[in-house]
Design an enzyme around this catalytic site. Structure first.
Site, PDB file in Angstrom:
ATOM      1  N   TYR A  99     -69.490 -27.725-100.128  1.00 21.96           N
ATOM      2  CA  TYR A  99     -68.389 -27.084-100.868  1.00 21.96           C
ATOM      3  C   TYR A  99     -67.584 -28.133-101.652  1.00 21.96           C
ATOM      4  O   TYR A  99     -67.267 -27.949-102.823  1.00 21.96           O
ATOM      5  CB  TYR A  99     -67.501 -26.355 -99.855  1.00 21.96           C
ATOM      6  CG  TYR A  99     -66.312 -25.629-100.443  1.00 21.96           C
ATOM      7  CD1 TYR A  99     -66.465 -24.428-101.128  1.00 21.96           C
ATOM      8  CD2 TYR A  99     -65.014 -26.122-100.283  1.00 21.96           C
ATOM      9  CE1 TYR A  99     -65.365 -23.749-101.648  1.00 21.96           C
ATOM     10  CE2 TYR A  99     -63.914 -25.454-100.796  1.00 21.96           C
ATOM     11  CZ  TYR A  99     -64.099 -24.269-101.480  1.00 21.96           C
ATOM     12  OH  TYR A  99     -63.001 -23.600-101.992  1.00 21.96           O
ATOM     13  N   ALA A 101     -68.550 -31.087-102.632  1.00 23.86           N
ATOM     14  CA  ALA A 101     -69.357 -31.621-103.745  1.00 23.86           C
ATOM     15  C   ALA A 101     -69.319 -30.654-104.922  1.00 23.86           C
ATOM     16  O   ALA A 101     -69.192 -31.071-106.083  1.00 23.86           O
ATOM     17  CB  ALA A 101     -70.790 -31.864-103.289  1.00 23.86           C
TER      18      ALA A 101
HETATM   19  P1  NAP Z   1     -62.824 -14.750-101.598  1.00 25.51           P
HETATM   20  O1  NAP Z   1     -61.659 -13.912-101.217  1.00 25.51           O
HETATM   21  O2  NAP Z   1     -63.888 -15.022-100.604  1.00 25.51           O
HETATM   22  O3  NAP Z   1     -63.476 -14.113-102.927  1.00 25.51           O
HETATM   23  C1  NAP Z   1     -64.605 -14.704-103.489  1.00 25.51           C
HETATM   24  C2  NAP Z   1     -64.992 -13.945-104.730  1.00 25.51           C
HETATM   25  O4  NAP Z   1     -66.177 -14.542-105.266  1.00 25.51           O
HETATM   26  C3  NAP Z   1     -65.311 -12.489-104.446  1.00 25.51           C
HETATM   27  O5  NAP Z   1     -64.868 -11.694-105.506  1.00 25.51           O
HETATM   28  C4  NAP Z   1     -66.826 -12.494-104.367  1.00 25.51           C
HETATM   29  O6  NAP Z   1     -67.314 -11.219-104.727  1.00 25.51           O
HETATM   30  C5  NAP Z   1     -67.182 -13.539-105.421  1.00 25.51           C
HETATM   31  N1  NAP Z   1     -68.494 -14.128-105.212  1.00 25.51           N
HETATM   32  C6  NAP Z   1     -68.976 -14.765-104.121  1.00 25.51           C
HETATM   33  N2  NAP Z   1     -70.261 -15.110-104.315  1.00 25.51           N
HETATM   34  C7  NAP Z   1     -70.599 -14.682-105.554  1.00 25.51           C
HETATM   35  C8  NAP Z   1     -71.793 -14.723-106.318  1.00 25.51           C
HETATM   36  N3  NAP Z   1     -72.922 -15.269-105.846  1.00 25.51           N
HETATM   37  N4  NAP Z   1     -71.775 -14.189-107.550  1.00 25.51           N
HETATM   38  C9  NAP Z   1     -70.655 -13.599-108.037  1.00 25.51           C
HETATM   39  N5  NAP Z   1     -69.502 -13.522-107.374  1.00 25.51           N
HETATM   40  C10 NAP Z   1     -69.477 -14.060-106.137  1.00 25.51           C
HETATM   41  O7  NAP Z   1     -62.349 -16.185-102.097  1.00 25.51           O
HETATM   42  P2  NAP Z   1     -60.958 -16.692-102.697  1.00 25.51           P
HETATM   43  O8  NAP Z   1     -60.210 -17.322-101.592  1.00 25.51           O
HETATM   44  O9  NAP Z   1     -60.350 -15.653-103.547  1.00 25.51           O
HETATM   45  O10 NAP Z   1     -61.505 -17.886-103.598  1.00 25.51           O
HETATM   46  C11 NAP Z   1     -61.646 -17.820-105.003  1.00 25.51           C
HETATM   47  C12 NAP Z   1     -61.946 -19.212-105.516  1.00 25.51           C
HETATM   48  O11 NAP Z   1     -60.870 -20.088-105.154  1.00 25.51           O
HETATM   49  C13 NAP Z   1     -63.202 -19.832-104.916  1.00 25.51           C
HETATM   50  O12 NAP Z   1     -63.885 -20.570-105.890  1.00 25.51           O
HETATM   51  C14 NAP Z   1     -62.661 -20.749-103.838  1.00 25.51           C
HETATM   52  O13 NAP Z   1     -63.540 -21.802-103.579  1.00 25.51           O
HETATM   53  C15 NAP Z   1     -61.379 -21.212-104.476  1.00 25.51           C
HETATM   54  N6  NAP Z   1     -60.400 -21.710-103.516  1.00 25.51           N
HETATM   55  C16 NAP Z   1     -59.893 -20.904-102.550  1.00 25.51           C
HETATM   56  C17 NAP Z   1     -58.967 -21.421-101.638  1.00 25.51           C
HETATM   57  C18 NAP Z   1     -58.354 -20.603-100.533  1.00 25.51           C
HETATM   58  O14 NAP Z   1     -57.634 -21.166 -99.709  1.00 25.51           O
HETATM   59  N7  NAP Z   1     -58.589 -19.308-100.465  1.00 25.51           N
HETATM   60  C19 NAP Z   1     -58.580 -22.767-101.733  1.00 25.51           C
HETATM   61  C20 NAP Z   1     -59.124 -23.554-102.736  1.00 25.51           C
HETATM   62  C21 NAP Z   1     -60.033 -23.015-103.632  1.00 25.51           C
HETATM   63  P3  NAP Z   1     -68.703 -10.592-104.183  1.00 25.51           P
HETATM   64  O15 NAP Z   1     -68.809 -10.971-102.747  1.00 25.51           O
HETATM   65  O16 NAP Z   1     -68.540  -9.151-104.450  1.00 25.51           O
HETATM   66  O17 NAP Z   1     -69.754 -11.199-105.045  1.00 25.51           O
END
Ligand code: NAP
Length: 244
Positions: free
Chosen positions: A152, A154
């Protein structure tokens, strides 16, 4: 000026959903992309009921073909994409010594390669139009590292390198490319972490709380706005001070 169209990946929940809602409310036309179409359709009809313009399309970031097909559907519906928010992301945590090749590859494919292929879908038109905004959602761990998340981290550090290189390549065409690096945010991604770990993360955050998805969306809204026209190649920390 005509209404700008923003495509947001991972818009079915969490940060991506908040970005879609925030941009729709700000008057942008939004294309909602993720794998789960029914959730996207639901959100699209909510946004339309509030007077916005929204279109849902299924897209698997781990598949180049799926990305290309989704962008072509979006173009048929709304024409050109002016703004791309590369938000979709997954984790498959584990210590490096035992990490399975599939866990390494799927995280890199979804988070990094998928984002790059999505960028390739929008670049030509943005270059022709001499206007574009690309925002890549990285992470605080992409800046500082994190044990147990080599794959992740990376991918998220890769997104920062991609952001800076691309900003240099396309700046002369009036396209800005930036990254947002969220800290510890309350979404499904962090929901299952142990209570102990959650407490530890909050204690390490000077603002002493988790962030909200909306707080990330507001940063994205700023970076895609006219007001941010002279900001490119930047990594905007939205992390409550957990890393400075
Ligand atoms: P989340 O609630 O798990 O949502 C992830 C989203 O990505 C969902 O809409 C999911 O939809 C979609 N997704 C996953 N795999 C996919 C694929 N193969 N193709 C298309 N869509 C895909 O995550 P989040 O916390 O909102 O995170 C959003 C972004 O912020 C991510 O890049 C994460 O790494 C980053 N981030 C989050 C945090 C945190 O603390 N939450 C911190 C730093 C960075 P489907 O499953 O329907 O495809």
């Amino acid at each position: 000026m005509s209404v700008r169209t923003a495509l947001i990946t991972g818009a079915s929940r969490g940060i991506g959903k908040a970005c879609a809602e925030t941009l729709a409310k700000a008057g942008y036309r939004v294309v909602l992309a993720a794998r789960t179409l029914d959730k996207l359709e639901e959100l699209a009809s909510e946004l339309r009921a509030e007077g916005g313009e929204a279109f849902a399309v299924s897209m698997d970031m781990a598949s180049h073909e799926s990305i290309a097909a989704a962008f072509s559907k979006a173009a048929k519906e709304f024409g050109r994409i002016d703004i791309l928010v590369n938000n979709a992301g997954i984790t498959k945590d584990g210590l490096a010594v035992r990490m399975k090749p599939l866990d390494w590859e799927s995280v890199l494919a979804t988070n990094l390669s998928g984002s790059f292929y999505a960028i390739q879908q929008v670049l030509q038109v943005m270059m022709r139009e001499r206007w574009g905004r690309i925002v890549n959602i990285s992470s605080v761990v992409g800046e500082k590292g994190n044990p147990g998340q080599a794959n992740y981290v990376a991918s998220k550090a890769g997104l920062i390198g991609l952001t800076k290189s691309l900003a240099m390549e396309v700046g002369s065409r009036n396209i800005t490319v930036n990254a947002v690096a969220p800290g510890f945010i309350k979404t499904d991604m962090t929901h299952d972490l142990s209570e102990e770990l959650q407490k530890k993360m909050v204690e390490a955050t000077p603002l002493r709380r988790m962030g909200t998805a909306e707080e990330i969306a507001w940063a994205v809204k700023f970076l895609v706005s006219e007001e941010a026209a002279f900001i490119t190649g930047h990594v905007l920390d939205v992390n409550g001070g957990i890393y400075m």
